[in-house]
Design an enzyme around this catalytic site. Sequence first.
Site, PDB file in Angstrom:
ATOM      1  CD  GLU A 129     -62.546   1.989  28.987  1.00 27.69           C
ATOM      2  OE1 GLU A 129     -61.886   0.943  29.116  1.00 27.69           O
ATOM      3  OE2 GLU A 129     -62.776   2.503  27.880  1.00 27.69           O
ATOM      4  CB  THR A 182     -56.165   4.205  25.185  1.00 33.15           C
ATOM      5  OG1 THR A 182     -56.844   3.306  24.316  1.00 33.15           O
ATOM      6  CG2 THR A 182     -57.030   5.426  25.404  1.00 33.15           C
TER       7      THR A 182
HETATM    8  N1  HSE Z   1     -62.012   9.117  23.843  1.00 34.02           N
HETATM    9  C1  HSE Z   1     -60.963   8.162  24.071  1.00 34.02           C
HETATM   10  C2  HSE Z   1     -59.703   8.657  23.388  1.00 34.02           C
HETATM   11  C3  HSE Z   1     -61.378   6.841  23.509  1.00 34.02           C
HETATM   12  O1  HSE Z   1     -59.801   9.051  22.236  1.00 34.02           O
HETATM   13  O2  HSE Z   1     -58.663   8.656  24.019  1.00 34.02           O
HETATM   14  C4  HSE Z   1     -60.336   5.779  23.653  1.00 34.02           C
HETATM   15  O3  HSE Z   1     -60.742   4.618  22.945  1.00 34.02           O
END
Ligand code: HSE
Length: 299
Positions: A129, A182
Site C-alpha cells: 500500500e 488514493t
Molecule cells: N483509509 C484509506 C483512505 C483507504 O481513505 O485514504 C484508501 O482506500
Amino acid sequence: KSVKASAPATVANVSCGFDIFGFAVEAPADEVIVTLTDNPGVTISKIVGDDGRLPREAEKNTSGVAVLEFLKAIDSKLGANIELYKHLPLGSGMGSSAASSAAALVAINELHGNPLTREQLLPFAMESERIACGSAHADNVAPSLLGGFVLIRGYAPLDVASIPTPAELYCTLVHPHLELKTEDSRRVLKPSIPIKDAITQWGNIAGMVVGLMKPDYGLIQRSLHDVVAEPIRSVLIPGFHKIKEEAMQAGALGCGISGSGPTIFALSSERAVAERVGKAMQQQFDLLKLKSDVFVSRI
Ligand code: HSE
C-alpha cells in the site's frame, strides 16, 4: 509448483472509521497464479484486465512487492513468478491494490506450506500500500486477507480485531467509471480536526462497533456518519449528496464513500433493499451520464 488464489474487494473507512475500519465484500475479487522459481527474485509474466496500466516490474507492483517482502522475511532462497488477473477496477476505492497483494500473499504462503498466519502477512501487504499510494494503511489489506469486518485498533504496533456482524447485513457498491488516486484523496485532507468533530467521530465509531455486535440496526444507522473525510472528499465525486439522499430514501441504513472513492457504498439490513438502493444510486449516475457498475454482497 503453482498456487492459484483470490482476494476480494473491500470497503475501507466505512464512513466514521477513517483508516481503522474495513470490510470485505463477496465480489469482485482479484486472482493470481504464483509459481515458485529456483532463481531468487520476483517476476510478473502476465497481467490481465488492467489495460496495460499497472507496472510490470515486481518492485513497483503491489502483488510483486508483497511477495518480495514475504520471501525476504522468511529468508527464502527461492523466487516467484506472478500472473495477475485483475477483476477490480483501478483507482476505484474498492481496495484494488490491496486485493492483488492479498491474493499474492495467500498464494506464496501456501507454496511454502503456510508458515505464516493471515495476520502475520499483513505487514507485507501494508508495504505494498505504501508503494501504491504513499501510505501504509491497513483498512483494505486487513479485511481482504482476513475477511469480514475488521478494526485496526492501532498501527504501532499493529493491532487488528475482527468485529462480528449481523447475520443479515448487505453492502451495495456503486462504482462510477471515474478514477481517483488514493494519494490525491489523502492529500486534500486536513492535518488536524476540531475537538468537537473528534467527539462526533469517536462517538460514531464506538456506536458502530456496538451496533454491529449487538446487533442493533438503529445504532448502526445513527453511527454511519463521517465529519472528517467525507465533507472534503465528497466534492471529488459528482452528485455525491444527491446519490446519498437517494440511497437513504430507498431504505439504506447509511451511505458513504468507499475508501478514498469514487465508489459509493451503502449498508442495508435486507438483500432486496440493498438491490433497490443500488438501482436508485445508479439512476443518479445515469442522469449525470456517468456509467457505473453495481455490486451487492452479504457482509
Ligand atoms: N483509509 C484509506 C483512505 C483507504 O481513505 O485514504 C484508501 O482506500
